[in-house]
Motif scaffolding. Structure first.
Motif, PDB file in Angstrom:
ATOM      1  N   ILE A  67      55.921 142.235  31.270  1.00 44.99           N
ATOM      2  CA  ILE A  67      56.164 142.010  32.542  1.00 44.99           C
ATOM      3  C   ILE A  67      55.741 140.297  32.861  1.00 44.99           C
ATOM      4  O   ILE A  67      54.688 139.679  32.363  1.00 44.99           O
ATOM      5  CB  ILE A  67      55.262 142.831  33.433  1.00 44.99           C
ATOM      6  CG1 ILE A  67      55.677 144.358  33.381  1.00 44.99           C
ATOM      7  CG2 ILE A  67      55.209 142.320  34.772  1.00 44.99           C
ATOM      8  CD1 ILE A  67      54.716 145.344  33.989  1.00 44.99           C
ATOM      9  N   ARG A  68      56.832 139.586  33.528  1.00 44.97           N
ATOM     10  CA  ARG A  68      56.371 138.341  33.948  1.00 44.97           C
ATOM     11  C   ARG A  68      56.383 138.314  35.346  1.00 44.97           C
ATOM     12  O   ARG A  68      57.597 138.684  36.174  1.00 44.97           O
ATOM     13  CB  ARG A  68      57.304 137.264  33.443  1.00 44.97           C
ATOM     14  CG  ARG A  68      57.375 137.130  31.673  1.00 44.97           C
ATOM     15  CD  ARG A  68      58.110 136.142  31.277  1.00 44.97           C
ATOM     16  NE  ARG A  68      59.225 135.740  31.949  1.00 44.97           N
ATOM     17  CZ  ARG A  68      60.478 136.374  31.356  1.00 44.97           C
ATOM     18  NH1 ARG A  68      60.464 136.827  30.296  1.00 44.97           N
ATOM     19  NH2 ARG A  68      61.788 135.712  32.124  1.00 44.97           N
ATOM     20  N   SER A  73      57.979 138.054  43.026  1.00 46.26           N
ATOM     21  CA  SER A  73      59.192 138.570  42.069  1.00 46.26           C
ATOM     22  C   SER A  73      58.653 138.757  40.796  1.00 46.26           C
ATOM     23  O   SER A  73      57.558 138.061  40.433  1.00 46.26           O
ATOM     24  CB  SER A  73      60.466 137.730  42.119  1.00 46.26           C
ATOM     25  OG  SER A  73      60.107 136.624  41.574  1.00 46.26           O
ATOM     26  N   ALA A  74      59.295 139.711  39.819  1.00 47.85           N
ATOM     27  CA  ALA A  74      58.976 139.887  38.500  1.00 47.85           C
ATOM     28  C   ALA A  74      59.911 140.328  37.619  1.00 47.85           C
ATOM     29  O   ALA A  74      60.991 140.777  38.200  1.00 47.85           O
ATOM     30  CB  ALA A  74      57.654 141.008  38.353  1.00 47.85           C
ATOM     31  N   HIS A  99      64.448 143.666  37.571  1.00 51.89           N
ATOM     32  CA  HIS A  99      64.000 142.473  38.465  1.00 51.89           C
ATOM     33  C   HIS A  99      63.568 143.139  39.704  1.00 51.89           C
ATOM     34  O   HIS A  99      64.131 143.892  40.353  1.00 51.89           O
ATOM     35  CB  HIS A  99      65.332 141.784  38.819  1.00 51.89           C
ATOM     36  CG  HIS A  99      65.093 140.548  39.696  1.00 51.89           C
ATOM     37  ND1 HIS A  99      65.899 140.276  41.006  1.00 51.89           N
ATOM     38  CD2 HIS A  99      63.825 140.139  40.132  1.00 51.89           C
ATOM     39  CE1 HIS A  99      65.319 139.253  41.600  1.00 51.89           C
ATOM     40  NE2 HIS A  99      64.117 139.098  41.328  1.00 51.89           N
ATOM     41  N   LEU A 100      61.896 142.771  39.931  1.00 52.24           N
ATOM     42  CA  LEU A 100      61.338 143.681  40.883  1.00 52.24           C
ATOM     43  C   LEU A 100      60.972 142.524  42.146  1.00 52.24           C
ATOM     44  O   LEU A 100      60.919 141.354  41.707  1.00 52.24           O
ATOM     45  CB  LEU A 100      60.263 143.930  40.254  1.00 52.24           C
ATOM     46  CG  LEU A 100      60.370 145.284  39.469  1.00 52.24           C
ATOM     47  CD1 LEU A 100      60.191 144.763  38.000  1.00 52.24           C
ATOM     48  CD2 LEU A 100      59.466 146.317  39.726  1.00 52.24           C
ATOM     49  N   VAL A 101      61.095 142.884  43.279  1.00 54.53           N
ATOM     50  CA  VAL A 101      60.476 141.990  44.501  1.00 54.53           C
ATOM     51  C   VAL A 101      59.552 142.758  45.000  1.00 54.53           C
ATOM     52  O   VAL A 101      59.741 143.839  45.220  1.00 54.53           O
ATOM     53  CB  VAL A 101      61.641 141.554  45.124  1.00 54.53           C
ATOM     54  CG1 VAL A 101      62.845 140.639  44.381  1.00 54.53           C
ATOM     55  CG2 VAL A 101      62.551 142.823  45.978  1.00 54.53           C
ATOM     56  N   ARG A 102      58.644 141.730  45.737  1.00 50.76           N
ATOM     57  CA  ARG A 102      57.611 142.505  46.634  1.00 50.76           C
ATOM     58  C   ARG A 102      58.062 142.132  48.073  1.00 50.76           C
ATOM     59  O   ARG A 102      58.265 141.444  48.481  1.00 50.76           O
ATOM     60  CB  ARG A 102      56.171 141.790  46.280  1.00 50.76           C
ATOM     61  CG  ARG A 102      55.073 142.546  46.838  1.00 50.76           C
ATOM     62  CD  ARG A 102      53.581 141.924  46.807  1.00 50.76           C
ATOM     63  NE  ARG A 102      53.701 140.651  46.043  1.00 50.76           N
ATOM     64  CZ  ARG A 102      52.631 140.250  45.153  1.00 50.76           C
ATOM     65  NH1 ARG A 102      51.902 141.217  44.707  1.00 50.76           N
ATOM     66  NH2 ARG A 102      52.805 139.173  44.664  1.00 50.76           N
ATOM     67  N   ALA A 103      58.119 143.249  48.468  1.00 48.51           N
ATOM     68  CA  ALA A 103      58.536 143.235  50.157  1.00 48.51           C
ATOM     69  C   ALA A 103      57.320 144.028  50.998  1.00 48.51           C
ATOM     70  O   ALA A 103      57.247 145.394  50.449  1.00 48.51           O
ATOM     71  CB  ALA A 103      60.028 143.954  50.114  1.00 48.51           C
TER      72      ALA A 103
END
Length: 134
Positions: A67-68, A73-74, A99-103
Motif C-alpha cells: 500500500i502506498r 488517495s492510495a 485506487h482508493l480515495v478518502r471521502a
C-alpha cells in the motif's frame, strides 16, 4: 472511520460472497473496474456481475499486499488468489491494483485493475522460461 486494510477486506469478502449490496458501499459513484482481459465496467455493471448468477467463488484471498498512501488517495497492489468460475470459465489468480480515495473519513475504492500473472492458476499466459532454458 475505516482503514485501507478494512476496505480491502470488505471488498474481498463482498466479492467472494457475491454481495453487491456491501460492495456498493465501498465503491465510489464514478468507480471503474478493469478485468484481466481488458474489459471495463462502471459501478452499476460491476455490481451486476456479482448478482447475475454467473460468478461463483469457492475461494478468494489477498496476499503480497503493498500500500502506498498519498493524503486522501492510495494505491494498493495485491495478488488476488481465486478459485471459482465466471460465466463457466475458471477465474484466474491476478495481480490487482486498487485506487482508493478518502471521502468523509472513509476509504472507498475508485478503481480496480486486474492483470493476469504469467503461469499463475487460471492464466492463459505461460510462466516465463529462465533465460537460456527450454
Amino acid at each position: 472511520m475505516n482503514t485501507i486494510n478494512d476496505t480491502l477486506a470488505t471488498w474481498a469478502d463482498s466479492e467472494r460472497l457475491c454481495d453487491a449490496t456491501t460492495a456498493a458501499t465501498i465503491l465510489t459513484e464514478d468507480f471503474i473496474g478493469i478485468g484481466p482481459v481488458g474489459f471495463q465496467l462502471p459501478k452499476g455493471p460491476w455490481l451486476q456481475r456479482l448478482s447475475d448468477g454467473q460468478l461463483h467463488y469457492e475461494e478468494l484471498s489477498l496476499d503480497e499486499l503493498a500500500i502506498r498512501e498519498y493524503s486522501d488517495s492510495a494505491v494498493a497492489v495485491a495478488r488476488v488468489n481465486t478459485l471459482g468460475t465466471a460465466r463457466g470459465n475458471p477465474l484466474p489468480t491476478t495481480r490487482t491494483a486498487f485506487h482508493l480515495v478518502r471521502a468523509d473519513g472513509e476509504w472507498l475504492i475508485a478503481g480496480i485493475q486486474h492483470s493476469f500473472i504469467a503461469g499463475a492458476p487460471g492464466s492463459p499466459v505461460p510462466a516465463p522460461q529462465p533465460e537460456g532454458g527450454r
